[in-house]
Design a protein around this motif. Structure first.
Motif, mmCIF file in Angstrom:
data_model
loop_
_atom_site.group_PDB
_atom_site.id
_atom_site.type_symbol
_atom_site.label_atom_id
_atom_site.label_comp_id
_atom_site.label_asym_id
_atom_site.label_seq_id
_atom_site.Cartn_x
_atom_site.Cartn_y
_atom_site.Cartn_z
ATOM 1 N N SER A 122 0.823 -1.216 0.000
ATOM 2 C CA SER A 122 0.000 0.000 0.000
ATOM 3 C C SER A 122 0.853 1.260 0.000
ATOM 4 O O SER A 122 0.389 2.328 -0.399
ATOM 5 C CB SER A 122 -0.914 0.035 1.230
ATOM 6 N N ASP A 123 2.082 1.139 0.445
ATOM 7 C CA ASP A 123 2.950 2.311 0.581
ATOM 8 C C ASP A 123 3.622 2.750 -0.714
ATOM 9 O O ASP A 123 4.307 3.763 -0.721
ATOM 10 C CB ASP A 123 4.032 2.044 1.639
ATOM 11 N N ILE A 124 3.430 2.022 -1.796
ATOM 12 C CA ILE A 124 4.109 2.396 -3.040
ATOM 13 C C ILE A 124 3.357 3.532 -3.726
ATOM 14 O O ILE A 124 2.207 3.818 -3.400
ATOM 15 C CB ILE A 124 4.259 1.183 -3.990
ATOM 16 N N ALA A 125 4.008 4.169 -4.681
ATOM 17 C CA ALA A 125 3.449 5.322 -5.376
ATOM 18 C C ALA A 125 2.155 4.963 -6.105
ATOM 19 O O ALA A 125 1.919 3.811 -6.473
ATOM 20 C CB ALA A 125 4.467 5.868 -6.363
ATOM 21 N N PHE A 126 1.321 5.963 -6.353
ATOM 22 C CA PHE A 126 0.002 5.728 -6.926
ATOM 23 C C PHE A 126 0.062 5.090 -8.319
ATOM 24 O O PHE A 126 -0.706 4.195 -8.619
ATOM 25 C CB PHE A 126 -0.791 7.027 -6.997
ATOM 26 N N GLY A 127 0.945 5.526 -9.173
ATOM 27 C CA GLY A 127 1.005 5.027 -10.539
ATOM 28 C C GLY A 127 1.642 3.664 -10.686
ATOM 29 O O GLY A 127 1.726 3.122 -11.781
ATOM 30 N N VAL A 128 2.082 3.080 -9.576
ATOM 31 C CA VAL A 128 2.768 1.795 -9.613
ATOM 32 C C VAL A 128 1.772 0.689 -9.263
ATOM 33 O O VAL A 128 0.909 0.867 -8.411
ATOM 34 C CB VAL A 128 3.954 1.782 -8.621
ATOM 35 N N ASP A 129 1.913 -0.437 -9.917
ATOM 36 C CA ASP A 129 1.011 -1.567 -9.716
ATOM 37 C C ASP A 129 1.405 -2.341 -8.455
ATOM 38 O O ASP A 129 2.477 -2.933 -8.407
ATOM 39 C CB ASP A 129 1.071 -2.473 -10.939
ATOM 40 N N PRO A 130 0.572 -2.356 -7.417
ATOM 41 C CA PRO A 130 0.932 -3.041 -6.171
ATOM 42 C C PRO A 130 0.948 -4.559 -6.309
ATOM 43 O O PRO A 130 1.613 -5.249 -5.542
ATOM 44 C CB PRO A 130 -0.150 -2.603 -5.190
ATOM 45 N N THR A 131 0.215 -5.086 -7.281
ATOM 46 C CA THR A 131 0.177 -6.542 -7.438
ATOM 47 C C THR A 131 1.516 -7.103 -7.885
ATOM 48 O O THR A 131 1.842 -8.247 -7.577
ATOM 49 C CB THR A 131 -0.926 -6.971 -8.424
ATOM 50 N N ILE A 132 2.306 -6.298 -8.562
ATOM 51 C CA ILE A 132 3.652 -6.733 -8.966
ATOM 52 C C ILE A 132 4.512 -6.912 -7.725
ATOM 53 O O ILE A 132 5.248 -7.894 -7.592
ATOM 54 C CB ILE A 132 4.278 -5.734 -9.955
ATOM 55 N N GLN A 133 4.421 -5.970 -6.798
ATOM 56 C CA GLN A 133 5.189 -6.077 -5.554
ATOM 57 C C GLN A 133 4.718 -7.278 -4.735
ATOM 58 O O GLN A 133 5.527 -8.004 -4.162
ATOM 59 C CB GLN A 133 5.078 -4.801 -4.730
ATOM 60 N N LEU A 134 3.406 -7.506 -4.683
ATOM 61 C CA LEU A 134 2.892 -8.663 -3.944
ATOM 62 C C LEU A 134 3.385 -9.970 -4.557
ATOM 63 O O LEU A 134 3.770 -10.892 -3.843
ATOM 64 C CB LEU A 134 1.360 -8.645 -3.926
ATOM 65 N N SER A 135 3.380 -10.048 -5.871
ATOM 66 C CA SER A 135 3.885 -11.251 -6.554
ATOM 67 C C SER A 135 5.339 -11.503 -6.209
ATOM 68 O O SER A 135 5.745 -12.644 -5.970
ATOM 69 C CB SER A 135 3.741 -11.104 -8.070
ATOM 70 N N SER A 136 6.109 -10.439 -6.174
ATOM 71 C CA SER A 136 7.527 -10.556 -5.834
ATOM 72 C C SER A 136 7.702 -11.050 -4.394
ATOM 73 O O SER A 136 8.557 -11.896 -4.121
ATOM 74 C CB SER A 136 8.210 -9.208 -6.018
ATOM 75 N N MET A 137 6.891 -10.533 -3.477
ATOM 76 C CA MET A 137 6.979 -10.960 -2.079
ATOM 77 C C MET A 137 6.664 -12.451 -1.940
ATOM 78 O O MET A 137 7.378 -13.174 -1.242
ATOM 79 C CB MET A 137 5.997 -10.165 -1.214
#
Length: 96
Positions: free
Chosen positions: A65-80
């Motif tokens: 949730s803390d990432i920038a607005f224009g960035v896709d959070p699902t990519i970060q979740l997949s990486s985690m």
């Protein structure tokens, strides 16, 4: 029509489709990020057990949730999730 004028017009015509393609790609990417952010917000409604079933914990959602607005959070979740699975597999291989 001179050769130079013809070449100039030809280049202008060639630039139009490239610009249109870039604009469509940008709009498409923005729409995909918007959709993924909408789906991401639905993850907050899941219980801890449901999140665990898909390999997430509630703190992962807070982090993403803390990432920038224009960035896709699902990519970060997949990486985690991928990193967590690799770590568990590594520990399992060492223990065998």
């Amino acid at each position: 029509m001179k050769t130079f004028e013809h070449a100039s017009q030809t280049m202008q015509l060639a630039v139009r489709p490239a610009f249109a393609a870039r604009a469509m790609n940008t709009l498409s990417r923005m729409f995909r990020v918007w959709q993924n952010r909408r789906d991401f917000s639905r993850l907050h409604e899941m219980t801890d057990w449901e999140l665990k079933d898909i390999g997430l914990v509630r703190s992962d959602l807070r982090c993403a949730s803390d990432i920038a607005f224009g960035v896709d959070p699902t990519i970060q979740l997949s990486s985690m999730v991928r990193d967590r699975v690799e770590a568990v597999q590594h520990i399992a291989r060492r223990g065998s």
